[in-house]
Motif scaffolding. Structure first.
Motif, short mmCIF file in Angstrom:
data_model
loop_
_atom_site.label_atom_id
_atom_site.label_comp_id
_atom_site.label_asym_id
_atom_site.label_seq_id
_atom_site.Cartn_x
_atom_site.Cartn_y
_atom_site.Cartn_z
N LEU A 92 42.84 40.51 42.16
CA LEU A 92 42.40 40.33 43.55
C LEU A 92 42.30 41.65 44.30
CD1 LEU A 92 44.21 37.07 44.71
CD2 LEU A 92 42.07 37.37 43.46
N ASP A 93 42.40 42.75 43.61
CA ASP A 93 42.26 44.07 44.24
C ASP A 93 40.77 44.38 44.39
OD1 ASP A 93 42.73 46.53 45.31
OD2 ASP A 93 43.23 47.51 43.41
N LEU A 94 40.14 43.65 45.29
CA LEU A 94 38.71 43.76 45.55
C LEU A 94 38.50 44.09 47.02
CD1 LEU A 94 37.58 40.60 43.53
CD2 LEU A 94 37.34 42.99 42.81
N PRO A 95 37.45 44.83 47.34
CA PRO A 95 37.27 45.30 48.74
C PRO A 95 37.06 44.18 49.74
CG PRO A 95 35.36 45.85 47.38
CD PRO A 95 36.42 45.38 46.45
N ASN A 96 36.56 43.03 49.32
CA ASN A 96 36.28 41.95 50.28
C ASN A 96 37.31 40.82 50.23
OD1 ASN A 96 35.26 41.34 47.69
ND2 ASN A 96 33.82 39.84 48.51
N VAL A 97 38.44 41.05 49.58
CA VAL A 97 39.52 40.05 49.54
C VAL A 97 40.60 40.43 50.54
CG1 VAL A 97 41.37 39.05 48.14
CG2 VAL A 97 39.10 39.37 47.15
N ILE A 98 40.98 39.47 51.37
CA ILE A 98 42.03 39.67 52.37
C ILE A 98 43.16 38.69 52.08
CG2 ILE A 98 42.57 39.72 54.84
CD1 ILE A 98 39.54 39.92 55.36
N VAL A 99 44.36 39.19 51.84
CA VAL A 99 45.52 38.35 51.55
C VAL A 99 46.42 38.33 52.77
CG1 VAL A 99 47.50 38.01 50.01
CG2 VAL A 99 45.36 38.97 49.10
N ARG A 100 46.65 37.13 53.31
CA ARG A 100 47.48 36.99 54.52
C ARG A 100 48.35 35.74 54.43
NH1 ARG A 100 45.78 41.35 54.81
NH2 ARG A 100 44.76 42.43 56.58
N GLN A 101 49.46 35.80 55.17
CA GLN A 101 50.38 34.67 55.25
C GLN A 101 50.16 33.83 56.50
OE1 GLN A 101 54.24 36.45 54.99
NE2 GLN A 101 53.74 37.55 53.11
N GLN A 102 49.42 34.35 57.46
CA GLN A 102 49.12 33.64 58.70
C GLN A 102 47.63 33.37 58.78
OE1 GLN A 102 51.54 32.61 60.75
NE2 GLN A 102 53.07 33.59 59.41
N LEU A 103 47.28 32.12 59.07
CA LEU A 103 45.88 31.74 59.07
C LEU A 103 45.09 32.44 60.18
CD1 LEU A 103 43.79 29.97 57.67
CD2 LEU A 103 44.36 28.13 59.25
N HIS A 104 45.71 32.69 61.31
CA HIS A 104 44.97 33.33 62.40
C HIS A 104 44.55 34.75 62.02
CE1 HIS A 104 48.23 36.06 63.72
NE2 HIS A 104 49.05 35.07 63.41
#
Length: 434
Positions: A92-104
């Protein structure tokens, strides 16, 4: 993806966008391109400018979908909505992938992917679209808890594989309209009987040698074929064997795509030491013979690697015993797992410990058609099954006589009939132990 399969996905997207119903069901046989359908639908909707929620059942499935969607649409941000403490894999180390724990924190991502459990914690405000992957593995009560987050949804899944399961007794809900153990698709169709599922017509995983028997045994009412125009599919052995039953099994599997190693008839403990030793040794023999494969993905040919071999069983103690044996003989990287955990996975060669091998009875659990369907449909080139003589007699001694509760539909295919059909196919590729 051939034109007919592409047309089915196009039809599903059109019904989702313009149809009168709030749900569209897209059925898929093993290896028919469920992930491709999910990727294509979610990117199509997102490119039209509307946010899409993608629902999967496990973290592994979510990670796989995030990677595929991000690679298919590099111009779109793809959100990976996850729990606290989650460590994103290197894929998942891709420029357009965002990993977050909060949906907002993912509000600017047009596509957000998470497990069904994560989407319940708590359900987000209503949005226009959801795409639900492996929808037949999702429980109907889970769908009820996340239904408020979308207006329309595409349900993608394999109707022939394992239904949702629970470790507690669920008979109290059998036959009730709010039975939480029905699948999300079954629950949705029960309240929307006018929805007619669409079906992907081809399997891209199974070769013709496998698609015909798997379709006949487990999909008699919705048959499918191996995808045409997918190029050559070969498996061969560049080294000679010693004539042992394990060599015979690997050679027959390379030639026909199947082998059934039949050990002597015997009632055994569940973790049968002889059968466990045999399945591990056969997997090792595939590597020791330097087995080669050729396909559309490997047109020049490639050696089968240990991570492309899997061993499937139905009980966790069998899995633990096989894993111990694999470590003992020096092949710890071969994956061994239960049918439930192998759902959705794909390998070049699969070795199966038959669910009825060495048993005194054939229980409902062991006759579950989806369990054997998963085990015999994970391979791209060959499947080798290890069982014991007397399985046909065992089936005949335990016919399918389970009562059908009121207000329930009989399950198709019937597990007893599916087991008989697959065993009849396997006996044509039988190698008896001496």
């Amino acid at each position: 993806m051939t034109a007919p399969a592409t047309d089915v996905v196009t039809d599903a997207i059109d019904q989702l966008l313009n149809g009168p119903r709030c749900g569209v069901v897209l059925d898929s046989p093993p290896g028919a391109g469920k992930s491709r359908a999910v990727v294509r639908t979610s990117t199509h909707l997102a490119r039209a400018g509307e946010p899409v929620r993608v629902v999967a059942q496990t973290n592994a499935q979510v990670d796989d979908l995030v990677r595929k969607i991000a690679q298919a649409a590099p111009e779109l941000a793809v959100g990976r909505y996850t729990r606290r403490g989650y460590l994103a894999p290197a894929t998942l180390d891709l420029p357009n992938v965002i990993v977050r724990q909060q949906l907002h924190e993912l509000r600017d991502a047009p596509i957000v992917v998470a497990t069904a459990r994560k989407w319940m914690d708590p359900p987000p405000p209503r949005g226009p679209w959801a795409v639900i992957d492996e929808a037949y593995q999702m429980r109907s009560d889970t769908l009820l808890r996340i239904a408020s987050m979308f207006e329309r949804a595409l349900f993608v899944g394999d109707p022939g594989q394992l239904d949702p399961f629970s470790v507690v007794n669920v008979e109290r809900w059998t036959g009730l309209p709010w039975n939480p153990m029905t699948s999300a698709v079954a629950g949705m169709l029960a309240t929307n009987p006018d929805i007619r599922p669409l079906q992907l017509p081809y399997s891209w995983r199974l070769p013709p040698s496998a698609s015909a028997p798997v379709s006949a045994a487990f999909y008699p009412h919705v048959p499918f074929q191996s995808a045409p125009q997918q190029g050559i599919r070969e498996m061969w052995l560049p080294t000679h064997g010693l004539g042992h039953i394990r060599d015979q099994a690997v050679e027959l599997a390379a030639e026909t795509g199947w082998a059934y190693v039949e050990l002597d008839a015997r009632h055994t403990v569940r973790a049968d030491p002889q059968a466990i030793s045999e399945v591990a040794a056969i997997a090792a023999r595939v590597l020791e013979r330097g087995t080669m494969i050729r396909s559309l993905d490997e047109p020049a040919g490639a050696t089968v690697r240990s991570d492309r071999i899997a061993i499937g069983a139905v009980h966790r103690d069998q899995v633990a015993a096989i894993a111990t044996e694999l470590r003992r003989i020096g092949h710890p990287n071969i994956r061994v797992d239960t049918a439930n955990r192998l759902q959705g996975a794909e390998f070049d060669v699969v070795i199966v410990l038959h669910p009825l091998a060495g048993r005194r009875d054939a229980t409902t659990f062991h006759l579950e058609s989806g369990r054997l369907c998963v085990l015999t449909s994970r391979h791209r080139h060959a499947c080798i099954v290890v069982g014991r003589a007397g399985t046909a007699e065992l089936l005949d001694a335990h016919p399918s006589v389970d009562p059908v509760p009121l207000n329930t539909e009989p399950k198709f295919p019937d597990g007893w009939e599916a087991n008989h059909a697959m065993l009849e196919h396997l006996t044509r590729h039988r190698i008896r132990s001496r």
